[in-house]
Design a protein around this motif. Sequence first.
Motif, PDB file in Angstrom:
ATOM      1  N   LEU A  28      39.366 -28.878 -50.622  1.00 48.66           N
ATOM      2  CA  LEU A  28      38.700 -29.232 -49.369  1.00 48.66           C
ATOM      3  C   LEU A  28      39.689 -29.241 -48.199  1.00 48.66           C
ATOM      4  N   ASP A  29      40.898 -29.740 -48.481  1.00 46.37           N
ATOM      5  CA  ASP A  29      41.926 -29.758 -47.434  1.00 46.37           C
ATOM      6  C   ASP A  29      42.229 -28.344 -46.957  1.00 46.37           C
ATOM      7  N   GLN A  30      42.470 -27.432 -47.904  1.00 50.36           N
ATOM      8  CA  GLN A  30      42.787 -26.055 -47.523  1.00 50.36           C
ATOM      9  C   GLN A  30      41.582 -25.363 -46.890  1.00 50.36           C
ATOM     10  N   ALA A  31      40.381 -25.692 -47.389  1.00 44.00           N
ATOM     11  CA  ALA A  31      39.185 -25.084 -46.805  1.00 44.00           C
ATOM     12  C   ALA A  31      39.010 -25.518 -45.354  1.00 44.00           C
ATOM     13  N   LEU A  32      39.236 -26.814 -45.081  1.00 43.07           N
ATOM     14  CA  LEU A  32      39.129 -27.293 -43.702  1.00 43.07           C
ATOM     15  C   LEU A  32      40.236 -26.698 -42.836  1.00 43.07           C
ATOM     16  N   THR A  33      41.419 -26.517 -43.430  1.00 47.48           N
ATOM     17  CA  THR A  33      42.520 -25.899 -42.685  1.00 47.48           C
ATOM     18  C   THR A  33      42.128 -24.476 -42.265  1.00 47.48           C
ATOM     19  N   VAL A  34      41.565 -23.744 -43.203  1.00 49.13           N
ATOM     20  CA  VAL A  34      41.123 -22.376 -42.908  1.00 49.13           C
ATOM     21  C   VAL A  34      40.008 -22.394 -41.866  1.00 49.13           C
ATOM     22  N   ALA A  35      39.090 -23.353 -42.040  1.00 50.64           N
ATOM     23  CA  ALA A  35      37.966 -23.428 -41.098  1.00 50.64           C
ATOM     24  C   ALA A  35      38.455 -23.747 -39.695  1.00 50.64           C
ATOM     25  N   ILE A  36      39.397 -24.705 -39.598  1.00 50.41           N
ATOM     26  CA  ILE A  36      39.940 -25.054 -38.281  1.00 50.41           C
ATOM     27  C   ILE A  36      40.613 -23.836 -37.643  1.00 50.41           C
ATOM     28  N   ALA A  37      41.429 -23.149 -38.449  1.00 48.46           N
ATOM     29  CA  ALA A  37      42.133 -21.977 -37.925  1.00 48.46           C
ATOM     30  C   ALA A  37      41.147 -20.885 -37.534  1.00 48.46           C
ATOM     31  N   ALA A  38      40.134 -20.666 -38.380  1.00 50.91           N
ATOM     32  CA  ALA A  38      39.171 -19.600 -38.086  1.00 50.91           C
ATOM     33  C   ALA A  38      38.348 -19.926 -36.847  1.00 50.91           C
ATOM     34  N   VAL A  39      37.878 -21.186 -36.758  1.00 45.33           N
ATOM     35  CA  VAL A  39      37.086 -21.564 -35.572  1.00 45.33           C
ATOM     36  C   VAL A  39      37.952 -21.507 -34.318  1.00 45.33           C
ATOM     37  N   GLY A  40      39.213 -21.990 -34.463  1.00 47.04           N
ATOM     38  CA  GLY A  40      40.112 -21.922 -33.301  1.00 47.04           C
ATOM     39  C   GLY A  40      40.351 -20.492 -32.869  1.00 47.04           C
ATOM     40  N   ALA A  41      40.521 -19.604 -33.858  1.00 44.07           N
ATOM     41  CA  ALA A  41      40.715 -18.190 -33.524  1.00 44.07           C
ATOM     42  C   ALA A  41      39.477 -17.612 -32.845  1.00 44.07           C
ATOM     43  N   TRP A  42      38.290 -18.032 -33.320  1.00 39.79           N
ATOM     44  CA  TRP A  42      37.046 -17.528 -32.688  1.00 39.79           C
ATOM     45  C   TRP A  42      36.947 -18.028 -31.255  1.00 39.79           C
ATOM     46  N   VAL A  43      37.293 -19.329 -31.041  1.00 37.87           N
ATOM     47  CA  VAL A  43      37.251 -19.884 -29.691  1.00 37.87           C
ATOM     48  C   VAL A  43      38.206 -19.117 -28.779  1.00 37.87           C
ATOM     49  N   ALA A  44      39.416 -18.835 -29.306  1.00 31.90           N
ATOM     50  CA  ALA A  44      40.385 -18.085 -28.508  1.00 31.90           C
ATOM     51  C   ALA A  44      39.866 -16.689 -28.203  1.00 31.90           C
ATOM     52  N   GLY A  45      39.299 -16.040 -29.220  1.00 32.89           N
ATOM     53  CA  GLY A  45      38.760 -14.702 -28.996  1.00 32.89           C
ATOM     54  C   GLY A  45      37.614 -14.700 -28.009  1.00 32.89           C
ATOM     55  N   ALA A  46      36.756 -15.724 -28.115  1.00 38.97           N
ATOM     56  CA  ALA A  46      35.625 -15.802 -27.186  1.00 38.97           C
ATOM     57  C   ALA A  46      36.098 -16.051 -25.762  1.00 38.97           C
ATOM     58  N   ALA A  47      37.120 -16.913 -25.634  1.00 38.69           N
ATOM     59  CA  ALA A  47      37.643 -17.200 -24.290  1.00 38.69           C
ATOM     60  C   ALA A  47      38.269 -15.954 -23.682  1.00 38.69           C
ATOM     61  N   ILE A  48      38.988 -15.184 -24.521  1.00 37.02           N
ATOM     62  CA  ILE A  48      39.626 -13.962 -24.016  1.00 37.02           C
ATOM     63  C   ILE A  48      38.588 -12.955 -23.530  1.00 37.02           C
ATOM     64  N   THR A  49      37.464 -12.914 -24.224  1.00 33.65           N
ATOM     65  CA  THR A  49      36.420 -11.937 -23.868  1.00 33.65           C
ATOM     66  C   THR A  49      35.511 -12.434 -22.744  1.00 33.65           C
ATOM     67  N   GLY A  50      35.831 -13.604 -22.154  1.00 32.46           N
ATOM     68  CA  GLY A  50      35.104 -14.065 -20.975  1.00 32.46           C
ATOM     69  C   GLY A  50      33.982 -15.023 -21.250  1.00 32.46           C
ATOM     70  N   ALA A  51      33.919 -15.651 -22.402  1.00 31.25           N
ATOM     71  CA  ALA A  51      32.844 -16.599 -22.688  1.00 31.25           C
ATOM     72  C   ALA A  51      32.983 -17.826 -21.800  1.00 31.25           C
TER      73      ALA A  51
END
Length: 577
Positions: A28-51
């Motif tokens: 669960l710890d590693q899954a949440l770590t991956v989820a945090i990183a993945a969601v953070g990466a999506w937020v960064a990608g969305a911000a870069i694309t003008g969201a």
Amino acid sequence: MISGLRPLLAVVRPYRLHLAGAIGSGVLDQALTVAIAAVGAWVAGAAITGAGVAELRPGLIVLACLVIPRAVLAFVESHIAHDMAFRILVDIRERLYAGFERIAPAHPKGHRSGDLASTVMDDVERLEVFFAHTLSPLCVAVVVPTGSLAALWFIHPVLALVILPIAALVAFVPAWLRKRATVQGRAWRLHLGRLNATAVDGVQGLREIATFGQEERYLTRLGEHGRDLHEAQLAHGSRVGVERAVTDLLIGLGVVGVLAGSAVLVATGTMPVVLYPTAVVLAAAALAPVTKLGDAARELGVVAAAGERIFAVVDAPAMAPEPASPRPLPALPMALDVSFRNVSFRYGPDLPPAVSGITFDLAAGETVALVGHSGAGKSTITNLLLRFWDPESGSVRIAGHDLRDLADHELRELICVVPQEIYLLNRTVAENIALGRPGASQEEIEAAATAALAHDFIVEELPDGYDTVVGEWGARVSGGQRQRIAIARALLRDAPILILDEPVSNVDAESERLLGLAMARVRAGRTTLLVAHRLSTIRTADRLIVLDHGKVAEIGTHAELVAAGGTYARLIRHQLQ
């Protein structure tokens, strides 16, 4: 390596729930770590694309909700894994000590005390790496990368196909040099044990080394063992460096492959640009647990070698196995007879017999002295009576009961020993005497000390009386005082059979006379076996058994054997001369 790890897996079975908790929280710890990183990466990608903020708000809320549970799970996984590991280490130490006790004194005689100390302390501590940092990460390294690869497949199958062989190769790296790791681990533990043994020799023999001016020679020898250990550790470190370099190379190739593949997919319009950072993060998440496991697996050669050394003692067969169904002893009188019937024994298959065809009896309440030159078999007979070994042929009996039919604890309750070389624990005088009967009152301890002529020097010469700590090996008391403390311990034990190995060897003439009177009183009504060298001790026995080259040469009283002019008479003449 596998053979060294297999016993370690067996000791985990009583802690299956701990292991399951560590694995569950780790996943669960590693899954949440991956989820945090993945969601953070999506937020960064969305911000870069003008969201806009409204579009980013759900992702930010998810990130905020995941951070605290992830921190809690990291603590829980570490706590459970280490709690399990330290509990197992306690169990292993107890089993290790039980192994020493079961095979004593045969096994320790073939090993140096420093090497045994290294097994008890350092080898056991090495296992913490396996129990706390390998078992749980092993399962995490299977589950989490699988989930990350599935997410990559969902984003685009090509990305999962790029990272899958890399993850497999990273996991294979520790197995690549497995045989070399095993050899290096054994060499490391071997040379560390030798270095520890030499260091302990130096500490214990410091006075002798200084007296004979051998400091430089001792330091040279210590330095040689230190260099051997350094070479073994350097070889281990070089292999670990090679494995780490290969692992880093593979991870770099995997990340570059995903970066390049994602770039191509974005450029061709096959994958949305907003998922580019997420894909890279998931690729790293697929490799991170495998890399962490590899870091722990690189130490498995040393861990396996430590496990082999430990379980060589834990699983060693007893020299005198306890019967599967011990015969319970009935109520016995205070004095018991002892008999040896045609007893033969040798310490090894290639060694000559230590005793051969030994037959004699000790009547209940009788004091019998074993007499003979060094190597005649006196110590072997006492070891057989204590059942440290079993005879190859013949039998040893107490009150008609073969020792091989008795439970060890019942036999120990029947016999008390005062050895010639006294070992006192680094505790108080009272605690050392009470070793004969734990739970004895202070009055009983003092009564035993008084009977052994130890009370006066304890209260008058020792700074804290019975509360004086005697030091390691009883270094703070004299040899004669150690002897009398040991006799007091035996008196407190109050066993029906006494084995006394030259009990007055370290006292002066006057103390010997008084101690002889005390021993005459305590021997009354008890069966006593004296291992005697001094004529003054020999003459106090009711009968003498004279040994010569492992056989009974003569049996009789002092007067009878002197008059016979045989082996005993020659020994006496030699002593008087």
